[in-house]
Design a protein around this motif. Structure first.
Motif, PDB file in Angstrom:
ATOM      1  N   GLN A   1     -13.742   6.817  -0.987  1.00  0.00           N
ATOM      2  CA  GLN A   1     -13.727   8.047  -1.339  1.00  0.00           C
ATOM      3  C   GLN A   1     -14.535   8.896  -0.192  1.00  0.00           C
ATOM      4  O   GLN A   1     -14.562  10.267  -0.318  1.00  0.00           O
TER       5      GLN A   1
ATOM      6  N   PRO B   1      -8.267   0.730   1.408  1.00  0.00           N
ATOM      7  CA  PRO B   1      -7.448   1.761   0.994  1.00  0.00           C
ATOM      8  C   PRO B   1      -6.672   2.361   2.185  1.00  0.00           C
ATOM      9  O   PRO B   1      -7.578   2.556   2.997  1.00  0.00           O
ATOM     10  N   SER B   2      -5.418   2.673   2.126  1.00  0.00           N
ATOM     11  CA  SER B   2      -4.554   3.260   3.123  1.00  0.00           C
ATOM     12  C   SER B   2      -5.207   4.660   3.551  1.00  0.00           C
ATOM     13  O   SER B   2      -5.002   5.332   4.405  1.00  0.00           O
ATOM     14  N   THR B   3      -5.535   5.301   2.271  1.00  0.00           N
ATOM     15  CA  THR B   3      -6.050   6.790   2.436  1.00  0.00           C
ATOM     16  C   THR B   3      -7.489   7.067   2.777  1.00  0.00           C
ATOM     17  O   THR B   3      -7.987   8.214   3.132  1.00  0.00           O
ATOM     18  N   THR B   4      -8.130   6.124   3.570  1.00  0.00           N
ATOM     19  CA  THR B   4      -9.429   5.972   3.816  1.00  0.00           C
ATOM     20  C   THR B   4      -9.594   6.878   5.135  1.00  0.00           C
ATOM     21  O   THR B   4      -8.783   6.904   6.255  1.00  0.00           O
ATOM     22  N   GLN B   5     -10.584   7.879   5.050  1.00  0.00           N
ATOM     23  CA  GLN B   5     -10.835   8.732   6.318  1.00  0.00           C
ATOM     24  C   GLN B   5     -12.015   8.036   6.954  1.00  0.00           C
ATOM     25  O   GLN B   5     -12.925   7.414   6.652  1.00  0.00           O
TER      26      GLN B   5
END
Length: 310
Positions: A197, A226-230
């Motif tokens: 997150q 996680p693929s959404t990691t920034q």
């Protein structure tokens, strides 16, 4: 037959310093005298020892082989001479990775100086593994563990773990509604994807590819990244560490980068599990030089200081 003996220390100086002019300054002779001695040696050997392109100078393959052989012999002659004269070699060159030098070694050098005031230490920093050769250094901290003629002693087995600044740590606890460090530890170890997150800081100096460090960390906990990691991308672990200090996100660092002597570290280790990268650091030096005072003193001091590492 022996080569022209006067040419050997000249060749050693040029090869070590990678410069005719610097060798001339060190030996207190003219640059033309240096060129003359090198030309005489090359004529005798029937081989070119250097590639010359303008001001750029580089050892040829034959030059590298010859340097590795004769530099060791010259060191033995120097050591034997000093022993007869009652003198001991006090100058030693240590080749070490840049992050290890900056975060772990340099803060400890005042202790080394107090313990061995006559020891003169030159630090040669390297991004990758240093070439194990007399032309590079006398002593090495390296992840390599074997080369003919060298002794290797284990120093540290590398682990990576998440860290952030103290201010970022407090913000992370609040965002995850953790009222204590114990509650935060439970949440992060049972649901490690909670870290995704937040912006994660990645470098490619260990795995040669960005995000691979975090992929290994998540895989070690049996969780996919996680693929959404920034991500914030940096070329070196040192830069990732500094970015974490400035609250840019969460970085993966190792023990020696957190081991700041005599002062509290500006980074906070998150209560998460570490994972072993598979790299181990070793002390390396020529087997034939193991009894030199400078080698023995430096080796003993490094091993004692490293006891604070896992």
């Amino acid at each position: 037959m022996l080569p022209p003996l006067k040419s050997l220390p000249v060749f050693e100086a040029v090869a070590r310093l990678n410069s005719f002019s610097l060798a001339a300054n060190e030996l207190s002779v003219s640059q033309s005298a240096i060129s003359h001695q090198i030309r005489m040696l090359e004529n005798y050997l029937g081989e070119n020892l250097f590639h010359r392109q303008g001001r750029h100078l580089e050892l040829t393959k034959e030059g590298k082989l010859y340097f590795d052989s004769i530099s060791h012999s010259l060191l033995q002659i120097e050591s034997a001479t000093n022993q007869i004269k009652g003198q001991h070699k006090t100058h030693i060159r240590l080749a070490v990775y840049s992050s290890f030098a900056v975060y772990w070694l340099i803060p400890r050098l005042p202790d080394l100086k107090r313990l061995h005031p006559s020891l003169e230490l030159s630090i040669e920093m390297s991004h990758g593994s240093p070439d194990l050769s007399d032309r590079t250094a006398d002593f090495f901290i390296t992840v390599e563990k074997q080369k003919r003629g060298f002794s290797f002693e284990p120093l540290y087995q590398e682990e990576l773990f998440p860290v952030c600044s103290h201010a970022y740590f407090d913000a992370l606890k609040n965002r995850l509604n953790a009222t204590s460090n114990q509650e935060l530890e439970h949440k992060l170890n049972t649901t490690p994807e909670l870290l995704a997150q937040f912006p994660l800081i990645t470098s490619n100096s260990i795995y040669d590819k960005h995000t691979e460090d975090w992929k290994h960390w998540f895989e070690n906990l049996n969780h996919p990244l996680p693929s959404t990691t920034q991500f914030h991308h940096f070329s070196h672990l040192m830069l990732a560490c500094e970015a974490a200090k400035h609250s840019l996100g969460i970085a993966l660092v190792n023990d020696y980068m957190m081991n700041e002597k005599y002062e509290e570290t500006t980074l906070k280790r998150l209560p998460c599990k570490a994972f072993k990268t598979g790299d181990s650091f070793y002390l390396a030096y020529k087997e034939s030089r193991k009894n030199e005072d400078a080698i023995r003193h430096l080796k003993h001091w490094l091993k004692e200081e490293a006891k604070s590492l896992p």
